[in-house]
Design a protein around this motif. Structure first.
Motif, mmCIF file in Angstrom:
data_model
loop_
_atom_site.group_PDB
_atom_site.id
_atom_site.type_symbol
_atom_site.label_atom_id
_atom_site.label_comp_id
_atom_site.label_asym_id
_atom_site.label_seq_id
_atom_site.Cartn_x
_atom_site.Cartn_y
_atom_site.Cartn_z
ATOM 1 N N GLU A 131 9.167 21.847 8.352
ATOM 2 C CA GLU A 131 10.529 22.378 8.996
ATOM 3 C C GLU A 131 10.838 23.770 8.696
ATOM 4 N N ALA A 152 11.323 26.917 10.838
ATOM 5 C CA ALA A 152 12.461 27.600 10.817
ATOM 6 C C ALA A 152 12.121 28.788 10.554
ATOM 7 N N ARG A 189 14.391 33.786 13.636
ATOM 8 C CA ARG A 189 14.400 33.114 12.442
ATOM 9 C C ARG A 189 15.643 33.560 11.354
ATOM 10 N N ARG A 225 18.607 31.295 11.246
ATOM 11 C CA ARG A 225 18.255 29.887 10.584
ATOM 12 C C ARG A 225 18.400 30.013 9.229
ATOM 13 N N LYS A 226 18.798 31.046 8.522
ATOM 14 C CA LYS A 226 18.984 31.335 7.058
ATOM 15 C C LYS A 226 19.496 30.148 6.227
ATOM 16 N N LYS A 227 20.669 29.799 6.967
ATOM 17 C CA LYS A 227 21.350 28.774 6.365
ATOM 18 C C LYS A 227 20.750 27.351 6.251
ATOM 19 N N ARG A 228 20.252 27.196 7.446
ATOM 20 C CA ARG A 228 19.296 25.858 7.644
ATOM 21 C C ARG A 228 18.087 25.894 6.656
ATOM 22 N N VAL A 229 17.515 27.093 6.488
ATOM 23 C CA VAL A 229 16.326 27.187 5.581
ATOM 24 C C VAL A 229 16.597 26.917 4.170
ATOM 25 N N THR A 230 17.941 27.550 3.764
ATOM 26 C CA THR A 230 18.568 27.402 2.367
ATOM 27 C C THR A 230 18.488 25.803 2.369
ATOM 28 N N ARG A 231 19.209 25.017 3.183
ATOM 29 C CA ARG A 231 19.597 23.616 2.957
ATOM 30 C C ARG A 231 18.167 22.965 2.588
ATOM 31 N N LEU A 232 17.314 23.350 3.835
ATOM 32 C CA LEU A 232 15.955 22.868 3.665
ATOM 33 C C LEU A 232 15.112 22.956 2.338
ATOM 34 N N ARG A 255 16.554 20.634 -0.205
ATOM 35 C CA ARG A 255 16.137 19.237 -0.258
ATOM 36 C C ARG A 255 14.855 19.294 -0.917
#
Length: 212
Positions: A162, A166, A172, A175-182, A185
């Motif tokens: 993912e 992302a 891209r 999608r920085k916030k999503r990448v940070t969350r991923l 995790r």
């Protein structure tokens, strides 16, 4: 300078006295359980040597003298009617159990369990049952951790996929916030995987030592 040298000498003497006390204690304990040889049928010289080596091995595994104090009299009584091969097999199982129980629990609890076992298991067949039960339990733990490792490794692979997805494409930067969350995790999952690998390695080593 003289005071410092005096303190050093006192410490050296204290350490030397401590070593002598431990040697004396070890000698007293060994003579105590060796006195059991005089009761009933006396074991052969070879069996006596086996028992002496066994006591030393158990001291190395459990790191205390409790086994010699509480278990060796039982061991001597249990092995008096055994053949030499049976004595060897019996002692081998006891040492394997000590390795297993001290690894799963701790030395003190392992010693307590072994005291009970030496009171109840008076032949090779009965001691082998305890060994098989503990070995099976450790094998189950290994199997459980292997499944946990596989499950968490698969999950980590999906997260990494993912992240890779992302981070690709023209948008891209959106999608920085999503990448940070991923990534957070993924990092947490990586820590969990290392812990599982550590436990898996530990129980694998225990099983290998018990199988010698």
């Amino acid at each position: 300078m003289a005071i410092k040298e005096s303190i050093t000498s006192i410490n050296d003497l204290s350490q030397g006295r401590g070593s002598l006390d431990r040697i004396a204690l070890k000698e007293v304990i060994r003579k105590k359980w060796e006195s059991e040889f005089d009761q009933g049928k006396a074991p052969s010289k070879e069996v006596k040597e086996q028992l002496g080596v066994h006591a030393s091995n158990m001291k190395g595994i459990l790191n205390n003298y409790d086994y010699e104090i509480f278990c060796m009299p039982n061991i001597i009584a249990n092995t008096k009617s055994m053949s030499k091969p049976e004595v060897k097999e019996y002692l081998k199982h006891m040492e394997a159990l000590a390795v297993g129980y001290s690894s799963v629990f701790n030395s003190d609890l392992a010693t307590l369990i072994l005291i009970g076992i030496t009171c109840k298991s008076r032949n090779v067949h009965s001691i082998a049952r305890y060994y098989e039960t503990l070995s099976f339990d450790i094998s189950k733990r290994i199997s459980r951790y292997e499944k946990m490792l596989q499950k968490n490794s698969d999950f980590a692979s999906r997260i990494n996929y993912e992240i890779k997805t992302a981070e690709s494409g023209f948008f891209r930067f959106l999608r920085k916030k999503r990448v940070t969350r991923l990534r957070t995790r993924a990092s947490a999952r990586s820590i969990k995987i290392k812990k599982i690998q550590g436990k898996l390695s530990r129980y694998g080593e225990v099983k290998a030592k018990m199988s010698r």
